[in-house]
Design an enzyme around this catalytic site. Structure first.
Site, mmCIF file in Angstrom:
data_model
loop_
_atom_site.group_PDB
_atom_site.id
_atom_site.type_symbol
_atom_site.label_atom_id
_atom_site.label_comp_id
_atom_site.label_asym_id
_atom_site.label_seq_id
_atom_site.Cartn_x
_atom_site.Cartn_y
_atom_site.Cartn_z
ATOM 1 N N ASN A 1 39.405 48.181 82.851
ATOM 2 C CA ASN A 1 40.963 47.949 82.349
ATOM 3 C C ASN A 1 41.282 46.466 82.527
ATOM 4 O O ASN A 1 41.085 45.841 81.563
ATOM 5 C CB ASN A 1 41.809 48.864 83.601
ATOM 6 C CG ASN A 1 43.239 48.411 83.171
ATOM 7 O OD1 ASN A 1 43.836 47.917 82.017
ATOM 8 N ND2 ASN A 1 44.159 49.247 83.802
ATOM 9 N N ASP A 2 41.224 45.947 83.720
ATOM 10 C CA ASP A 2 41.679 44.395 83.786
ATOM 11 C C ASP A 2 40.755 43.467 83.081
ATOM 12 O O ASP A 2 41.079 42.721 82.849
ATOM 13 C CB ASP A 2 41.685 44.272 85.422
ATOM 14 C CG ASP A 2 42.793 44.740 86.022
ATOM 15 O OD1 ASP A 2 43.917 45.137 85.462
ATOM 16 O OD2 ASP A 2 42.721 45.033 87.294
ATOM 17 N N VAL A 3 39.583 44.056 83.170
ATOM 18 C CA VAL A 3 38.483 43.133 82.538
ATOM 19 C C VAL A 3 38.636 43.124 81.063
ATOM 20 O O VAL A 3 37.909 42.314 80.348
ATOM 21 C CB VAL A 3 36.874 43.779 82.723
ATOM 22 C CG1 VAL A 3 36.735 43.194 84.121
ATOM 23 C CG2 VAL A 3 36.622 44.773 82.060
ATOM 24 N N THR A 4 39.601 43.730 80.452
ATOM 25 C CA THR A 4 39.694 43.669 78.997
ATOM 26 C C THR A 4 41.049 43.199 78.711
ATOM 27 O O THR A 4 41.580 42.922 77.466
ATOM 28 C CB THR A 4 39.726 45.125 78.255
ATOM 29 O OG1 THR A 4 40.615 45.927 79.041
ATOM 30 C CG2 THR A 4 38.422 45.721 78.644
ATOM 31 N N ALA B 1 44.382 44.947 89.400
ATOM 32 C CA ALA B 1 45.463 43.711 89.643
ATOM 33 C C ALA B 1 46.967 44.138 89.790
ATOM 34 O O ALA B 1 47.668 43.361 90.019
ATOM 35 C CB ALA B 1 44.963 42.812 88.580
#
Lengths: 103, 465
Positions: free
Chosen positions: B394-397, B435
């Site tokens: 999720n956050d890494v995209t 996050a």
């Protein structure tokens, strides 16, 4: 004046940090998990201290507080040595290259 | 019995073999040989220790018994452990290294004659300093790793535990550790030694509880580093070269991994260590959530999109590990490849719960490692790819990291998933990631959300292909 042997050990230590630095940067990121498990295994070379502690008892008293801690440390380190190396081997065996298509 | 000089040379050899063991990991081809060097180095070190003591009488049999018990337990664990549980296993192993260091230090403190360090109550100053540092770091490693293990295992909540005055308290404890080491060395009092151990166990515990679940890659690498420094401390005490070299190697290895992980999140090491990240952001983002429209689809739509694609990039994350979807994913990819579609995998440095976590899981599912790419290698390819299949990440995209300076993850390197012609996002719900921020990608025109369990969805897609 003679140099304290400590200085030699310190030199080995500092140089090994540098060796470690360069060697670890060259580890491919896809093998970072095996890196952690193998460093686990090798840091258990602390077992040499545990063996010295365990063998320190004399024939009348094999067990005293000091040797018992030594024996326990032997077991803990042995779990790591066997567990660490074997699980690393298991992981590394799974990394395979693409098979050539036979079409 | 062999001479001290000869055994020192053998310890040096095993130290060199350990360096080669790490060196082997620079590529998968040489890695297995590297592991063999490591085992050889360990064999040499243990054998030489026995030979140099030469006392094969009473204690020897017990040493062997305890060695075999530990070895059997270790081997059993190594064969039984599922690959998804690797972070927990590594955390557990770290705790054992830490505890072993503590035990060896206790043993040496109680019986310094055996280690040639002086007599009880009159231990050589240098040795005592080294010993107490080794013991303190070992104790911190132990209790810290136990907490990390409990958090990873889910026994303890992964959310950060913070309380008022946490940082001042930790600072006081750290200073008191230094003071204790100082007084221990000047008085040689056993009570101070036990107190030092107790306080070190406590600080290890306090240091890890405020760190959240997704920061575990940093924590595990950091504890890896600590276990190395503890081993080095004991190595100085025992005047053992193999242990000093190994400790330095492991210490710097863990430090580098922590650095790489922090960089992958664009956060400073101290920011991670001080903890509490994500806990405050969740409430602020809650208001503007779930208002914007999203396109959601089913396995059929996803299969249709992929069938018509010519290249697909898979972006796996921790959710894939949780759902154990790696095998199902691989089957889906096999089907895609049979249809002549080019498939590659993109891995963010902090995907998963430990460095390299995703790579191991994909390797377990028989994905060839030359189809798996790191962020820098593949990030430019997203623009040319037809479909990005995000599974459990999720956050890494999140493109917000590139566009919104207000965002807590601003500046974090992210995968340019949004540049793909279409994005398939497998996720259980719209809930924000770790996050605590909304992912803009969910609301993009070309994004299709697939709300389902990762494994089940992947299997359904395969059926529809």
């Amino acid at each position: 004046m003679e140099i304290d042997p400590f200085i030699f050990r310190l030199s080995i230590f500092i140089l090994s940090i540098f060796v470690g630095y360069y060697v670890v940067w060259s580890v491919t990121p896809s093998l970072h998990t095996p890196l952690m498990s193998v460093t686990n295994a090798i840091s258990s070379v602390i077992i040499v201290g545990a063996i010295i502690a365990g063998l320190a008892g004399n024939s009348e008293s094999v067990f005293n507080t000091s040797t018992i801690f030594g024996f326990l440390a032997i077991s803990l380190a042995a779990i790591n040595i066997f567990g660490g190396f074997l699980v690393t081997q298991r992981m590394l065996a799974m990394y395979k290259k693409k098979k050539k298509d036979k079409k | 019995m062999i001479s001290a000089n000869l055994s020192a040379i053998f310890y040096l050899i095993s130290g060199v073999l350990f360096i080669l063991a790490l060196r082997g990991l620079s590529s998968p081809e040489t890695s297995r040989q590297g592991n063999f060097f490591g085992i050889l180095g360990m064999l040499i070190a243990i054998t030489v220790t026995f030979l140099s003591i030469g006392n094969f009488s009473s204690g020897f049999i017990f040493v062997l018994i305890f060695l075999l018990i530990g070895g059997a337990v270790g081997a059993f664990i190594a064969y039984k452990i599922p690959m998804t549980a690797m972070p927990e296993l590594v955390a557990g192993f770290h705790s054992l290294v830490g505890l072993a260091a503590v035990f060896v230090a206790i043993s040496a403190f109680l019986n310094p004659i055996a280690f040639n360090l002086g007599t009880p109550g009159n231990i050589k100053l240098g040795s005592l300093i080294e010993m107490s540092i080794g013991a303190a770091v070992g104790a911190i490693t132990f209790s810290g790793s136990v907490i990390a293990f409990l958090k990873l295992q889910g026994i303890m909540s992964g959310s950060p535990i913070t309380f008022k005055g946490q940082h001042p308290l930790n600072a006081v404890i750290l200073i008191s550790i230094l003071a204790l080491i100082y007084f221990l060395c000047s008085t040689q009092s056993p009570n101070l030694f036990w107190l030092l151990l107790g306080v070190s166990f406590l600080i290890g515990f306090l240091l890890i509880i405020p760190i959240g679940g997704a920061d575990m890659p940093v924590v595990i690498s950091m504890l890896n580093s600590y276990s190395g420094w503890a081993a080095a401390g004991i190595g100085f005490t025992l005047e053992n070269t193999a242990l000093i070299i190994t400790g330095a190697l492991v210490g710097s290895s863990g430090a580098i991994l922590s650095y790489i992980m922090c960089k992958g999140m664009n956060r400073s090491f101290f920011n991670v260590i001080l903890g509490g990240f994500g806990a405050t952001d969740q409430s602020s983002s809650a208001q503007n959530k779930e208002q914007r429209p999203v396109k959601s689809g089913n396995a059929d739509d996803a299969a249709f999109l992929m069938k018509n694609a010519s290249s697909v990039i898979i972006v796996p994350g921790y959710g894939m590990a949780v759902a154990q979807a790696q095998h199902a994913l691989r089957e889906m990819v096999d089907t895609l490849k049979k249809n002549g579609i080019k498939v590659s995998y993109a891995i963010h440095p902090v995907a998963g719960r430990m460095p390299g976590h995703m790579n191991v899981l994909l390797a377990e599912a028989n994905v060839p490692y030359d189809e798996v790419f790191e962020l820098e290698e593949i990030n430019n390819d997203f623009a040319n790819a037809d479909v990005a299949f995000v599974i459990g990440a999720n956050d890494v995209t999140n493109p917000v990291a590139k566009t919104d300076p207000q965002s807590p993850i601003y500046g974090m390197p992210v995968l340019d998933v949004e540049k793909c012609k279409s994005v398939l996002f497998v996720k259980r719900s719209l809930s924000p990631g770790y996050a605590g921020i909304d992912n803009d990608l969910f609301y993009k025109e070309n994004t299709l959300m697939l709300f389902a369990d990762a494994k089940k969805m992947t299997e359904d897609i395969t059926k529809n292909l």
